[in-house]
Every structure is written in C-alpha cells, then in structure tokens.
Motif scaffolding. Structure first.
Motif, short mmCIF file in Angstrom:
data_model
loop_
_atom_site.label_atom_id
_atom_site.label_comp_id
_atom_site.label_asym_id
_atom_site.label_seq_id
_atom_site.Cartn_x
_atom_site.Cartn_y
_atom_site.Cartn_z
N PRO A 22 42.52 43.86 36.00
CA PRO A 22 43.95 43.95 35.80
C PRO A 22 44.69 44.41 37.04
O PRO A 22 44.22 45.26 37.76
CB PRO A 22 44.10 44.97 34.68
N LEU A 23 45.83 43.77 37.29
CA LEU A 23 46.72 44.20 38.37
C LEU A 23 47.98 44.72 37.73
O LEU A 23 48.11 44.77 36.53
CB LEU A 23 47.06 43.01 39.29
N GLU A 24 48.97 45.03 38.55
CA GLU A 24 50.25 45.42 37.98
C GLU A 24 50.95 44.22 37.45
O GLU A 24 50.76 43.15 37.93
CB GLU A 24 51.10 46.06 39.07
N SER A 25 51.88 44.49 36.60
CA SER A 25 52.45 43.45 35.80
C SER A 25 53.59 42.60 35.49
O SER A 25 54.32 42.44 36.23
CB SER A 25 51.94 43.20 35.60
N GLY A 26 53.74 42.05 34.50
CA GLY A 26 54.66 40.99 34.34
C GLY A 26 55.57 40.95 33.19
O GLY A 26 55.70 41.85 32.46
N SER B 183 46.81 32.34 42.71
CA SER B 183 45.80 32.63 41.70
C SER B 183 46.31 32.25 40.32
O SER B 183 47.51 32.02 40.12
CB SER B 183 45.44 34.13 41.70
N ILE B 184 45.39 32.14 39.39
CA ILE B 184 45.73 31.93 37.98
C ILE B 184 45.34 33.21 37.24
O ILE B 184 44.23 33.72 37.42
CB ILE B 184 44.98 30.73 37.39
N GLY B 185 46.26 33.73 36.46
CA GLY B 185 46.00 34.96 35.73
C GLY B 185 46.52 34.89 34.31
O GLY B 185 47.33 34.03 33.97
N GLN B 186 46.04 35.80 33.51
CA GLN B 186 46.41 35.83 32.09
C GLN B 186 47.38 36.97 31.81
O GLN B 186 47.24 38.08 32.34
CB GLN B 186 45.14 36.02 31.25
N TRP B 187 48.38 36.69 30.98
CA TRP B 187 49.33 37.69 30.55
C TRP B 187 48.66 38.60 29.52
O TRP B 187 48.12 38.13 28.51
CB TRP B 187 50.54 37.01 29.93
N ILE B 188 48.64 39.90 29.79
CA ILE B 188 48.10 40.88 28.84
C ILE B 188 49.26 41.77 28.42
O ILE B 188 49.76 42.57 29.21
CB ILE B 188 46.97 41.73 29.47
N GLN B 189 49.67 41.62 27.19
CA GLN B 189 50.86 42.34 26.72
C GLN B 189 50.65 43.85 26.66
O GLN B 189 49.64 44.33 26.18
CB GLN B 189 51.25 41.82 25.34
N VAL B 190 51.64 44.58 27.18
CA VAL B 190 51.62 46.04 27.16
C VAL B 190 52.70 46.58 26.25
O VAL B 190 52.49 47.50 25.47
CB VAL B 190 51.80 46.60 28.60
N SER B 191 53.91 46.00 26.36
CA SER B 191 55.03 46.44 25.53
C SER B 191 55.88 45.23 25.16
O SER B 191 56.18 44.41 26.03
CB SER B 191 55.89 47.45 26.30
N PRO B 192 56.24 45.07 23.86
CA PRO B 192 55.89 45.92 22.72
C PRO B 192 54.39 45.94 22.46
O PRO B 192 53.70 44.98 22.76
CB PRO B 192 56.63 45.26 21.56
N TYR C 277 48.92 41.54 34.72
CA TYR C 277 48.43 40.25 35.20
C TYR C 277 46.93 40.35 35.39
O TYR C 277 46.44 41.05 36.28
CB TYR C 277 49.11 39.92 36.52
N LEU C 278 46.18 39.69 34.52
CA LEU C 278 44.72 39.72 34.58
C LEU C 278 44.25 38.54 35.42
O LEU C 278 44.16 37.42 34.94
CB LEU C 278 44.14 39.65 33.17
N LYS C 279 44.01 38.79 36.68
CA LYS C 279 43.66 37.71 37.60
C LYS C 279 42.31 37.10 37.20
O LYS C 279 41.32 37.80 37.06
CB LYS C 279 43.60 38.23 39.03
N ARG C 280 42.30 35.75 37.05
CA ARG C 280 41.09 35.07 36.60
C ARG C 280 40.49 34.14 37.65
O ARG C 280 39.28 33.98 37.71
CB ARG C 280 41.40 34.25 35.33
N VAL C 281 41.33 33.46 38.41
CA VAL C 281 40.84 32.48 39.38
C VAL C 281 41.62 32.62 40.69
O VAL C 281 42.85 32.67 40.68
CB VAL C 281 41.00 31.03 38.86
N ILE C 282 40.90 32.67 41.80
CA ILE C 282 41.53 32.70 43.13
C ILE C 282 41.59 31.26 43.65
O ILE C 282 40.57 30.56 43.68
CB ILE C 282 40.72 33.56 44.12
#
Length: 308
Positions: free
Chosen positions: A12-16, A252-261, A279-284
């Motif tokens: 996980p990186l910082e987010s979106g 990169s391609i990354g997945q959205w990981i919901q934090v709020s709500p 932002y869950l980075k999956r592919v560089i």
C-alpha cells in the motif's frame, strides 16, 4: 510489454479518491446514418485535419474491417462538427455541455464493439489475426484521442469543466467494456493527468480507471487505476498540479482500497464529501505511458492471476 513479469507484491502507498457518475442521454437517432457516413477525406466537407486520425494514405485497412473504419470516421467527423461550433459568437454553455454528454454516450457502443471484437478469437466468421486485432485497437485509440482533444478544447474555451469534484465535471469518459469469465471490466479514460486524491497531494496522477464487477453478486465491484507517479513531486507542492511539466515519472496499475467511508452504509456515504482510499500498487509498467489497449491487457492478465 511483459505484464506478468512486472507484477509485484502488494504494497500500500498513500492514497486516493474515487467518484462515480452515470451519464444519461437522449436516444441517438443519428447513428442510423453511420453506414452512410463517407470515409474521412472523401469530400471537402468531410476532409480530416486531425493529427490523430488513422486515415493516413500509407495505412492499409484490412478489407474485413472497412465497415468498422467507416463507423470510426463517422464519429471523427461528428467530433469535428461539434468542435466547429466553438467558432460561433454565442454558444450556450449548458446546451453545449449537454450535447457533449450525449455525444460521448453515443460513442459507447462503438467502443464496446471494438474491444469485444479485438479480444475475441473469432468474429463474424473470420479468424481475428494479430493484424486485425492491432487495427481494432488502433481505431479505439484514435477515437479516444479525438474525444480527449475535443474535451480539452471545450474546457479551454470554458464550455465545460474537467474537475471531477464538480457535479457536472467531465474529467473522464467511457472507452469500452469486455468480459473475463465471471468478471465484467469497464474502462474509462481521464482527459489529463488527474490527482489520484482530490485535495491531498500524493504524487500520484490518474490516467485510466477500470471498474471490475463480479457477475452474479451484489455490490461487489473493484476499482483499478493506471497511474503516473511523479518521483520529483514533494508533499508540500500544490496538489492541483497535473505533473505534466515535472521530471521523471513511473507508470503503474494499482487497486483502490477504500478507507473512508469504512462501510457501504448509505448514510456514511451521504455525509462523506470525498471518499478516501489507498493505492495498492500491483504492476510496474515503466517510465513510458502505455496505450489504453496495452494497459488493459496488463490489467486483464493481473485479474486472471487473481481469479485462478
């Protein structure tokens, strides 16, 4: 590009931020004229001047794809006609924005046809060769570029907004859909590099989004993004920057990981002005921006690995 070789461990990186919007339009009766639309450049009134058009003289279109090529130029000409109205002295901003929404809506079935045909081994009783597949993806990219340029021009003339935080903003548009086993994948293209998280600078900028729906299950949708990471962006810099003029970038391609709500409770969503996520980075993908088709191929390979 070997997407599988570049798949990395989830980190996980910082987010979106994510914002959904449905576009409604009046029935598109003008599509009945598609088969009658002349090829681009056949006639002064239909001449093509766009840099991204695929009608270069040296290009040879496969005979099996001539009808699709004609449909492409119908939309190219339609976009040119819409852009010509910018020269009119008095343009109704609200009406123009509505016209643009309607036009984008009418392009959706064509994008679907291109994507679904290109990703199917057989189509209309002919074997889909790699050459045909490449031309179909080129058609899709050509129309995508045309629509992107049109929206940027309209925004530059203050006829619409590309700000996704505005209710009527057109920050992105639909560019296709395909099936992958039990999954339905829908693609969207951002008109320009857009901050991954509104109001907070993360150094990440969105270029594409994929909605991945698990068919047969309620409320099970995952969101993936094609992002550009500006490695020179500092946290204190203005988050509204598009990073277009910055230095080194990494895609990169990354997945959205919901934090709020934290839940899907409708009341939580009502009081949340802007959803938050990581932002869950999956592919560089490297330092060069991939085409829409290459990015989507990588995303589909990733999904196949995840759903084995």
């Amino acid at each position: 590009m070997d997407c599988q070789a570049q798949t990395i461990e989830q980190e996980p990186l910082e987010s979106g931020e994510y914002c959904t919007k449905e576009v409604h339009a009046e029935p598109f009766s003008f599509l009945t004229d598609v088969t009658l639309a002349p090829l681009c450049g056949t006639g002064a009134e239909n001449s093509c001047t766009c840099d991204t058009c695929c009608c270069q003289e040296e290009r040879v279109i496969d005979p099996d794809l001539q009808a699709v090529n004609m449909q492409l130029h119908f939309f190219i000409n339609k976009a040119d006609n819409i852009q010509k109205t910018l020269s009119e002295l008095a343009v109704d901003r609200e009406a123009y924005a509505a016209s643009m929404q309607s036009f984008l809506f009418t392009c959706q079935p064509f994008f679907n046809h291109l994507e679904q045909t290109a990703r199917s081994p057989l189509s209309d009783n002919f074997l889909l060769s790699e050459s045909k597949r490449s031309q179909l993806f080129d058609f899709s990219q050509t129309l995508c570029n045309k629509l992107e340029n049109l929206l940027l021009t309209c925004a530059g003339n203050n006829l619409l907004s590309l700000d996704e935080t505005e209710p009527d903003g057109l920050s992105h548009f639909y560019i296709g859909q395909c099936g992958l086993g039990p999954l339905r994948v829908t693609f969207f293209r951002y008109c320009q590099l857009t901050p991954y998280l509104a109001e907070v600078n993360t150094g990440l900028f969105k270029r594409m989004r994929w909605n991945v729906d698990q068919l047969g299950e309620m409320d099970n949708t995952e969101y993936y993004f094609l992002c550009c990471e500006d490695v020179n962006t500092l946290p204190e810099e203005d988050s509204s920057s598009s990073s277009q003029d910055s230095g080194a970038k990494m895609w990169s391609i990354g997945q959205w990981i919901q934090v709020s709500p934290e839940t899907d409770n409708i009341n939580d969503w009502i009081i949340c002005s802007i959803p938050q996520g990581t932002y869950l980075k999956r592919v560089i993908l490297g330092s060069e921006e991939p085409t829409c088709s290459i990015a989507t191929d990588c995303l589909l390979q990733l999904l196949m690995l995840d759903h084995k």
